[in-house]
Design an enzyme around this catalytic site. Structure first.
Site, mmCIF file in Angstrom:
data_model
loop_
_atom_site.group_PDB
_atom_site.id
_atom_site.type_symbol
_atom_site.label_atom_id
_atom_site.label_comp_id
_atom_site.label_asym_id
_atom_site.label_seq_id
_atom_site.Cartn_x
_atom_site.Cartn_y
_atom_site.Cartn_z
ATOM 1 N N ASP A 120 -9.853 -31.923 -10.942
ATOM 2 C CA ASP A 120 -8.976 -33.098 -10.978
ATOM 3 C C ASP A 120 -9.702 -34.437 -10.852
ATOM 4 O OD1 ASP A 120 -6.883 -34.870 -10.770
ATOM 5 O OD2 ASP A 120 -5.803 -33.840 -9.188
ATOM 6 N N HIS A 155 -0.540 -29.154 -9.630
ATOM 7 C CA HIS A 155 -0.230 -29.357 -8.210
ATOM 8 C C HIS A 155 0.997 -28.525 -7.798
ATOM 9 C CE1 HIS A 155 -3.240 -32.403 -8.482
ATOM 10 N NE2 HIS A 155 -2.515 -33.173 -9.270
#
Ligand code: NGQ
Ligand code: ZN
Length: 460
Positions: free
Chosen positions: A325, A274
């Site tokens: 993810d 991220h």
């Protein structure tokens, strides 16, 4: 020794026709020569891309995709309320469920053009936190699912001990995730034999986040990994939510990425997953570290994280890769498209990440994610070239969205011109055929096992 003839392939120096590729018994490419012919080679008749690494996965979350879209009792649903739903879901999974969900997911990843995955694996113990008779039980389920599906795997057992900055004690619901330094080192040791000496397997580590470890535990975890493989990948969630930035500031006086970079340990082994909230200085420093920023655009959008400063970071030669993810979407094309669209929406501009005039946006993003992804997974992949694994993705030149298009135009069309029916026809991993005519070769069996697990889980 197997041979493939690729009609139209993306090589490291661009598109070429009639590329004859030789593959050895380990699944690695020994030769790739354009303008060739060989009537006995397996013909891949259309545009061929290298398989994409998926650098961030929590396999079990695939089974709850779409189940957290109903608003909660109070206003203000957020990442943190989603996390509570996710914890509840995780607390009910059996080892059989984990394998069934991962098997189905990995088959879908292959159908989407991902040929290897970095599994950021933190579901370790029984509900309540007692280890299984074999403490590596759930890791072994992940390995089995990867073997059944035939996908490359970098397995990243997660080091998780705390519930927040400053060694805050974990919540009840986090008990399935926890290790101390000794138990974690034993887990890495136990998994080493199965992950060594194969071009499609790698062991690495994942400190869950700066919230979940202390500086001492982080150091001990890395030492345990280094004792096995001092070049092995290290992945960490970081700066995904502004609350984490605020908590880190309160704890250390520094922002999360700043704090980590100040430790002087971040290098090309690292993948910062991220890294959404970066200030200008962190953006430049992260780019200069040669670590990979692990971007997960569809999950980051779904969870309301924010937008990564991709333009400035890539202008500074920062390395990126993509991950699915939480698997709210499993699609190479969609994650790359959304990465570009996020930047377009905030800049009110187009072809923002193309990297200069007269260039293909799809090509720039695809190649960046191949390179960064391969680095993050620590696997020999991401290029159709000697020494790399024979992972091929054949696009369907008969698909409506690809009609009449070649080279970068085909790549741009595949990424930006979404059509409901996938334009991926065949996929090979290490020279093995795993997707045929758009379907995984074991799709029926895997889907049946998955359906059975889900019906039981959602009825309970
Ligand atoms: C995870 N997922 O570990 O699954 C996390 C949420 C956390 C993402 N960060 C939990 N997307 O970060 O504490
Ligand atoms: Zn994650």
């Amino acid at each position: 020794m197997r041979r493939f003839l690729l009609r139209h392939a993306l090589l490291p120096d661009g598109w070429h026709d009639d590329v004859l590729v030789s593959v050895d018994a380990a699944g690695l490419i020994t030769k790739a020569t354009p303008q060739n012919s060989d009537a006995t080679a397996t013909l891949l008749d259309g545009p061929v891309l290298p398989g994409m690494p998926n650098l961030h996965s929590h396999a079990f979350q695939r089974a709850m995709a779409g189940l957290a879209e109903r608003s909660g009792p109070a206003a203000g649903d957020s990442f943190w309320t989603w996390r509570e739903t996710m914890y509840r879901f995780a607390s009910r999974l059996t080892p059989e469920d984990v394998e069934a969900i991962a098997g189905q997911l990995y088959a879908e990843m292959l159908e989407a053009g991902f040929t290897a995955v970095a599994e950021f694996h933190y579901l370790h113990h029984q509900p309540g936190g007692t280890p299984y008779a074999d403490p590596a039980e759930l890791s072994r389920r992940i390995l089995a699912a990867a073997d059944t599906a035939g996908i490359g795997l970098t397995h990243l057992p997660v080091l998780y001990r705390y519930g927040g900055f400053g060694a805050k004690e974990p919540q009840e619901r986090q008990r399935r995730f926890l290790h101390d330094a000794e138990a974690y080192a034993r887990l890495l040791q136990a998994l080493t034999p199965q992950l060594q000496n194969r071009s499609d397997r790698r062991l690495g580590m994942a400190p869950h986040s700066l919230r979940a470890v202390t500086p001492e535990l982080l150091r001990d975890g890395i030492a345990a990994l280094d004792a096995i493989d001092s070049a092995a990948p290290i992945h960490i969630h970081i700066a995904e939510q502004t609350a984490e930035v605020d908590d880190c500031m309160a704890w250390s006086g520094k922002r999360p990425v700043q704090w980590l970079l100040d430790q002087g340990i971040v290098n090309k082994r690292w993948c910062l997953v991220h890294a959404t909230h970066l200030d200008a200085e962190e953006t430049q420093r992260l780019a200069a570290s040669n670590a990979v920023a692990g971007l997960c655009p569809t999950t980051e959008a779904n969870l309301g994280d924010g937008i990564f400063p991709a333009v400035d970071y890539m202008a500074a030669s920062g390395r990126i890769g993509i991950g699915s993810d939480s698997h709210i979407s499993v699609s190479v094309a969609e994650d790359l498209r959304l990465l570009e669209y996020g930047q377009r929406l905030i800049r009110r501009s187009r072809t923002v990440l193309a990297g200069g005039p007269e260039r293909s946006t799809g090509r720039r993003l695809f190649e960046a994610a191949l390179k960064g992804g391969a680095q993050a997974l620590g696997q020999p992949m991401g290029a159709i070239a000697p020494g790399h694994r024979a992972d091929f993705v054949l696009l369907d030149s008969d698909a409506p969205s690809l009609a009449g298009r070649r080279g970068d135009m085909a790549l741009d069309a595949w990424i930006f011109s979404h059509q409901t029916r996938s334009a991926i026809r065949d996929v090979y991993v290490a020279g093995h055929h795993v997707v045929e005519n758009g379907r995984h070769i074991r799709s029926e069996d895997l889907a049946a096992k998955h359906r059975q697990a889900l019906r039981r889980l959602l009825q309970e």
